[in-house]
Design an enzyme around this catalytic site. Structure first.
Site, mmCIF file in Angstrom:
data_model
loop_
_atom_site.group_PDB
_atom_site.id
_atom_site.type_symbol
_atom_site.label_atom_id
_atom_site.label_comp_id
_atom_site.label_asym_id
_atom_site.label_seq_id
_atom_site.Cartn_x
_atom_site.Cartn_y
_atom_site.Cartn_z
ATOM 1 N N LYS A 18 -1.593 1.363 6.405
ATOM 2 C CA LYS A 18 -2.534 1.968 5.468
ATOM 3 C C LYS A 18 -3.167 3.210 6.081
ATOM 4 O O LYS A 18 -3.565 3.207 7.253
ATOM 5 C CB LYS A 18 -3.616 0.953 5.083
ATOM 6 C CG LYS A 18 -4.598 1.462 4.022
ATOM 7 C CD LYS A 18 -5.559 0.357 3.595
ATOM 8 C CE LYS A 18 -6.570 0.885 2.570
ATOM 9 N NZ LYS A 18 -7.497 -0.168 2.099
ATOM 10 N N SER A 53 -8.217 -0.184 -2.644
ATOM 11 C CA SER A 53 -7.736 1.008 -1.978
ATOM 12 C C SER A 53 -6.406 0.814 -1.260
ATOM 13 O O SER A 53 -5.815 1.784 -0.790
ATOM 14 C CB SER A 53 -8.783 1.500 -0.970
ATOM 15 O OG SER A 53 -9.008 0.536 0.035
ATOM 16 N N SER A 64 -10.284 -4.419 -2.038
ATOM 17 C CA SER A 64 -9.179 -3.493 -1.798
ATOM 18 C C SER A 64 -7.879 -4.153 -1.352
ATOM 19 O O SER A 64 -6.835 -3.518 -1.374
ATOM 20 C CB SER A 64 -9.596 -2.439 -0.762
ATOM 21 O OG SER A 64 -10.571 -1.582 -1.307
#
Length: 465
Positions: free
Chosen positions: A76, A151, A175
């Site tokens: 990520k 996210s 997220s």
């Protein structure tokens, strides 16, 4: 064998016993990325394919490196990875290429993973919609005109489309859970402290966000969770944890499930979401679990007020070193910074008192139930051009993140939560629900999820791409 459809467990077993080479897996991974990534924009900062194949060949010539031996993973883009652009989705860091790995990336690398690039994220990870001015938006594989969530949106899409077998993410306000729901995969928020964060800045006060795993099954989640867990002696609140792999399947006979639904109407829901969650709960009931609808155990507004205070305080603390470049932030980051900087010490204290009272309440609730269940999301995936929903079923949202209020009872207390797929709505879009346990019940939740997965196999019903 179609490697894009293969579980991480099976891939890793074959890599370990050398019936499959790291080079073969890398070639298949790169081919899958070439075939689908242009349509969804989930993998960013991809390393040179020739370099990746050369690294895979070196892996094949050496000793077994660990539990992720030879597995390609994209990290990520909130995590610094040595030699790979690490932007946080912000133009301020567009050209930032770290010389060293963050702790999570170092653990992946030490376990034998080959780090191939990044998964896309919103700017600074703010908002459950993955778009940023560096790489653009990540699209939902079930309908590319819609958001994939966030996210950890790039991670969820990469899993859903078979570009990755395992993915890391992070979760402050859903997220790991929200994009899992909208992409028909599993996202796991571990008990707070199980997976240590980067050992920088404050280590005592900000107990909201955590790193965690995503995968296409609870069993695969357990593999990655073991790699990224274990305490860091530099962090005062990191905790010891026992290995989870192999994830055991639970006996659901007599399991007590408390269904919180829409929290007595406090969380507005779009049509169809509660129905699908109840259908999913019926799967548990068919296997012997006792499902009971639970009235709201605590005032939703007190949880929300505590949440947005402590969140703004935490986000502002992270952004404060960049205030001289605040004009370059997106509007929601500026909102968080300004709100956080305006808080008094007593504002934070009162928010923490409310959090403590909610914690004491939930301890009593877990004396009656083994698992609490909530929907993971309150809305269906929305248009990719929409920054965030302004209303839900006629109810106006007073902040940019109020539409994700359903995740805050979990996030505020640092409880473990597994977002499981709950099927597809009438529009063909997926959703999910959260299985929530008491602090430290990580292994138990994954074992329960494993039984559910064996009965449903929702992530294996993936988009044709």
């Amino acid at each position: 064998m179609d490697l894009s459809q293969t579980s991480a467990k099976e891939l890793l077993n074959d890599l370990s016993n050398r019936s499959l080479s790291a080079e073969e897996v890398m070639r298949a991974t790169l081919a899958r990325i070439a075939a689908v990534n242009d349509q969804v924009n989930a993998i960013v900062a991809l390393r040179d394919p020739d370099d990746l194949l050369a690294e895979a060949r070196v892996v094949d010539q050496g000793e077994n490196l660990g539990p992720l031996h030879g597995l390609p993973i994209a990290v990520k883009d909130l995590v610094n990875v040595a030699g790979i652009a690490s932007t946080q989705g912000s133009p301020l860091f567009r050209d930032h290429v770290p010389a060293t790995d963050d702790l999570l990336a170092a653990r992946l690398r030490a376990a034998g993973a080959i780090l191939i690039g990044k998964t896309n994220t919103p700017e600074f990870g703010l908002g459950s919609h993955t778009f940023n001015p560096v790489y653009g938006a990540t699209r939902n594989p079930y309908d590319p005109a819609l958001t994939c969530g966030g996210s950890s949106g790039g991670a969820a899409v990469a899993l859903a489309t078979g570009m990755l077998a395992l993915a890391d993410g992070s979760d402050m306000m859903g997220s790991l859970r929200n994009p899992a729901a909208w992409n028909n995969v599993y996202g796991f928020r571990p008990s707070w402290g199980r997976v240590p964060s980067e050992p920088t800045g404050d280590g005592f006060l900000h107990q909201l966000s955590t790193l965690g795993p995503m995968a296409r099954s609870p069993e695969d989640i357990g593999i990655l969770l073991d790699v990224i867990s274990d305490p860091d002696p530099r962090q005062p609140n990191s905790v010891e944890s026992s290995p989870i792999t192999p994830v055991q399947t639970a006996d659901l006979q007599g399991l007590r499930i408390g269904w919180l639904a829409d929290w007595g109407g406090a969380f507005p829901m779009e049509e169809g979401i509660l129905d699908l969650c109840q259908n999913a709960l019926a799967v548990f009931a068919e296997m012997g679990a006792e499902v009971e609808e639970v009235p709201p155990p605590f005032d939703a507004e007190r949880i929300w007020d505590s949440w947005i205070t402590l969140r703004a305080w935490s986000v502002a603390a992270g952004l404060q070193p960049l205030t001289d470049r605040q004009a370059a932030f997106k509007d929601t980051a500026q909102w968080e910074l300004e709100k956080g900087m305006a808080l008094s010490a007593m504002d934070v204290h009162h928010a923490s008192v409310a959090r403590t009272e909610w914690f004491r309440c939930v301890v009593e609730v877990f004396q009656r139930f083994d698992v609490l269940v909530l929907p993971t999301v309150q809305v269906w995936p929305f248009a990719i051009e929409t920054p965030y929903p302004a209303e839900i079923s006629g109810a106006a949202m007073d902040t940019y993140h109020r539409w994700m209020q359903v995740v805050t009872p979990v996030s505020l207390l640092g409880l473990p939560a597994l977002s499981v797929p709950a099927g597809f709505g009438s529009g063909g879009l997926p959703t999910g629900m959260q299985l929530v346990g008491p602090k430290g019940a990580d292994a138990r939740l994954l074992s329960i999820g494993a039984v559910y997965h064996a009965a449903t196999s929702w992530p294996q019903k993936r988009p044709a791409m």
